[in-house]
Design an enzyme around this catalytic site. Structure first.
Site, PDB file in Angstrom:
ATOM      1  N   GLY A   1       0.766  -1.239   0.000  1.00 30.29           N
ATOM      2  CA  GLY A   1       0.000   0.000   0.000  1.00 30.29           C
ATOM      3  C   GLY A   1       0.800   1.293   0.000  1.00 30.29           C
ATOM      4  O   GLY A   1       0.339   2.311  -0.495  1.00 30.29           O
TER       5      GLY A   1
ATOM      6  N   GLU B   1       4.011   4.050   6.466  1.00 26.70           N
ATOM      7  CA  GLU B   1       2.774   3.306   6.248  1.00 26.70           C
ATOM      8  C   GLU B   1       1.815   4.145   5.410  1.00 26.70           C
ATOM      9  O   GLU B   1       1.754   5.372   5.568  1.00 26.70           O
ATOM     10  CB  GLU B   1       2.104   2.999   7.595  1.00 26.70           C
ATOM     11  N   ASP B   2       1.043   3.475   4.573  1.00 23.93           N
ATOM     12  CA  ASP B   2      -0.015   4.160   3.829  1.00 23.93           C
ATOM     13  C   ASP B   2      -1.126   4.587   4.786  1.00 23.93           C
ATOM     14  O   ASP B   2      -1.609   5.709   4.744  1.00 23.93           O
ATOM     15  CB  ASP B   2      -0.580   3.262   2.719  1.00 23.93           C
TER      16      ASP B   2
ATOM     17  N   ASP C   1      -4.780   1.475  10.693  1.00 24.14           N
ATOM     18  CA  ASP C   1      -6.192   1.190  10.979  1.00 24.14           C
ATOM     19  C   ASP C   1      -6.251   0.644  12.407  1.00 24.14           C
ATOM     20  O   ASP C   1      -6.209   1.406  13.368  1.00 24.14           O
ATOM     21  CB  ASP C   1      -6.628   0.183   9.903  1.00 24.14           C
TER      22      ASP C   1
ATOM     23  N   LYS D   1      -6.727   6.126  11.149  1.00 17.82           N
ATOM     24  CA  LYS D   1      -8.140   6.011  11.561  1.00 17.82           C
ATOM     25  C   LYS D   1      -8.175   5.916  13.079  1.00 17.82           C
ATOM     26  O   LYS D   1      -8.094   4.807  13.646  1.00 17.82           O
ATOM     27  CB  LYS D   1      -8.763   4.735  10.969  1.00 17.82           C
TER      28      LYS D   1
ATOM     29  N   PHE E   1     -13.919   2.438   4.866  1.00 15.90           N
ATOM     30  CA  PHE E   1     -12.991   1.752   3.966  1.00 15.90           C
ATOM     31  C   PHE E   1     -12.690   2.652   2.767  1.00 15.90           C
ATOM     32  O   PHE E   1     -13.593   3.191   2.141  1.00 15.90           O
ATOM     33  CB  PHE E   1     -13.586   0.423   3.495  1.00 15.90           C
TER      34      PHE E   1
ATOM     35  N   ASP F   1      -5.959  -0.636  -1.800  1.00 16.88           N
ATOM     36  CA  ASP F   1      -6.737  -1.479  -2.709  1.00 16.88           C
ATOM     37  C   ASP F   1      -7.992  -2.060  -2.100  1.00 16.88           C
ATOM     38  O   ASP F   1      -8.120  -2.179  -0.877  1.00 16.88           O
ATOM     39  CB  ASP F   1      -5.870  -2.649  -3.168  1.00 16.88           C
TER      40      ASP F   1
ATOM     41  N   ARG G   1      -5.305   0.547  -6.635  1.00 17.12           N
ATOM     42  CA  ARG G   1      -4.030   1.112  -6.162  1.00 17.12           C
ATOM     43  C   ARG G   1      -3.484   2.206  -7.077  1.00 17.12           C
ATOM     44  O   ARG G   1      -2.744   3.079  -6.646  1.00 17.12           O
ATOM     45  CB  ARG G   1      -2.962   0.004  -6.071  1.00 17.12           C
TER      46      ARG G   1
HETATM   47  P1  IMP Z   1      -4.043  -2.554  10.453  1.00 20.50           P
HETATM   48  O1  IMP Z   1      -3.081  -3.682  10.772  1.00 20.50           O
HETATM   49  O2  IMP Z   1      -5.452  -2.904  10.812  1.00 20.50           O
HETATM   50  O3  IMP Z   1      -3.618  -1.229  11.063  1.00 20.50           O
HETATM   51  O4  IMP Z   1      -4.086  -2.379   8.881  1.00 20.50           O
HETATM   52  C1  IMP Z   1      -2.982  -1.954   8.218  1.00 20.50           C
HETATM   53  C2  IMP Z   1      -2.992  -2.224   6.730  1.00 20.50           C
HETATM   54  O5  IMP Z   1      -4.269  -2.601   6.229  1.00 20.50           O
HETATM   55  C3  IMP Z   1      -2.659  -0.921   6.025  1.00 20.50           C
HETATM   56  O6  IMP Z   1      -1.263  -0.768   5.910  1.00 20.50           O
HETATM   57  C4  IMP Z   1      -3.357  -1.082   4.705  1.00 20.50           C
HETATM   58  O7  IMP Z   1      -2.496  -1.712   3.779  1.00 20.50           O
HETATM   59  C5  IMP Z   1      -4.554  -1.923   5.028  1.00 20.50           C
HETATM   60  N1  IMP Z   1      -5.742  -1.046   5.222  1.00 20.50           N
HETATM   61  C6  IMP Z   1      -6.187  -0.484   6.376  1.00 20.50           C
HETATM   62  N2  IMP Z   1      -7.276   0.272   6.177  1.00 20.50           N
HETATM   63  C7  IMP Z   1      -7.544   0.185   4.849  1.00 20.50           C
HETATM   64  C8  IMP Z   1      -8.561   0.786   4.013  1.00 20.50           C
HETATM   65  O8  IMP Z   1      -9.463   1.545   4.428  1.00 20.50           O
HETATM   66  N3  IMP Z   1      -8.479   0.470   2.683  1.00 20.50           N
HETATM   67  C9  IMP Z   1      -7.522  -0.360   2.160  1.00 20.50           C
HETATM   68  N4  IMP Z   1      -6.561  -0.919   2.908  1.00 20.50           N
HETATM   69  C10 IMP Z   1      -6.570  -0.653   4.242  1.00 20.50           C
HETATM   70 MG    MG Z   2      -0.051  -1.052   4.415  1.00 20.37          MG
END
Ligand code: IMP
Ligand code: MG
Length: 179
Positions: free
Chosen positions: A49, A103-104, A107, A135, A156, A163, A169
């Site tokens: 991402g 990081e992109d 979440d 978030k 989302f 993606d 992407r």
């Molecule tokens: P986490 O481990 O829940 O913090 O998620 C991290 C990864 O999930 C990010 O680096 C993204 O690649 C992906 N991600 C989280 N939120 C979204 C979203 O809203 N859309 C698409 N990918 C997401």
């Molecule tokens: Mg990511």
């Protein structure tokens, strides 16, 4: 509103490429001033991402630095699975280095926590985190995030590297899922 359909889902534009670039310029300025004079910091970009964010942010960086890439993911479809795949190897020396994780989006923070813990084992001088999007309502972890581009609601999103099942992407703007 500009809309787009990917597979079964519809998305509406929520952050334009112009807004994205201006956020990244501000982030770059902060990082440049904080890292001025530090010995060759190492950026670690989390694939897939973060590839667009990494490319745009690194163009703003004005100090000598290195960049490497890590791959892992906790997402399947539109929600976090909670299971993070293993880190795929770093070859660079981490010990004693100033590391900046890119990081992109953060979440739940599950991915980030695992990455930071794994990196800490390699004895860096310090580890900071820069995420383009955050978030806050979804965040469940305690890892401090040093540089946040923009806080967004718990929806989302796709585009600009992010993606939905592999699609979206390539989009230069960011779109939010229309429920
Ligand atoms: P986490 O481990 O829940 O913090 O998620 C991290 C990864 O999930 C990010 O680096 C993204 O690649 C992906 N991600 C989280 N939120 C979204 C979203 O809203 N859309 C698409 N990918 C997401
Ligand atoms: Mg990511």
């Amino acid at each position: 509103m500009k809309k787009i359909k990917l597979k079964d889902k519809e998305f509406g534009v929520s952050l334009s490429s112009e807004e994205i670039q201006s956020i990244i310029k501000q982030l770059g300025k902060r990082i440049n001033s904080d890292y001025k004079g530090k010995e060759t910091p190492l950026f670690i970009s989390i694939l897939n991402g973060s590839f667009m964010f990494t490319a745009d942010l690194l163009k703003q960086i004005d100090f000598n630095c290195e960049i490497t890439f890590l791959k892992l993911s906790s997402y399947l479809g539109t929600s976090s699975t909670g299971n993070v795949k293993e880190l795929i190897g770093i070859n660079e020396k981490i010990q004693g280095r100033h590391v900046i994780v890119l990081e992109d989006i953060v979440d739940t923070g599950i991915t980030l926590e695992q990455i930071v813990h794994e990196l800490q084992k390699l004895n860096p001088a310090d580890v900071r985190v820069s995420t383009f999007l955050f978030k806050p309502e979804a965040y469940k972890k305690n890892i401090h995030i040093d540089y946040i581009g923009k806080e967004i609601p718990n929806d989302f999103i796709i585009g600009y590297g992010l993606d939905y099942d592999g699609l979206g992407r390539n989009l230069p703007d960011i779109y939010t899922l229309i429920p």
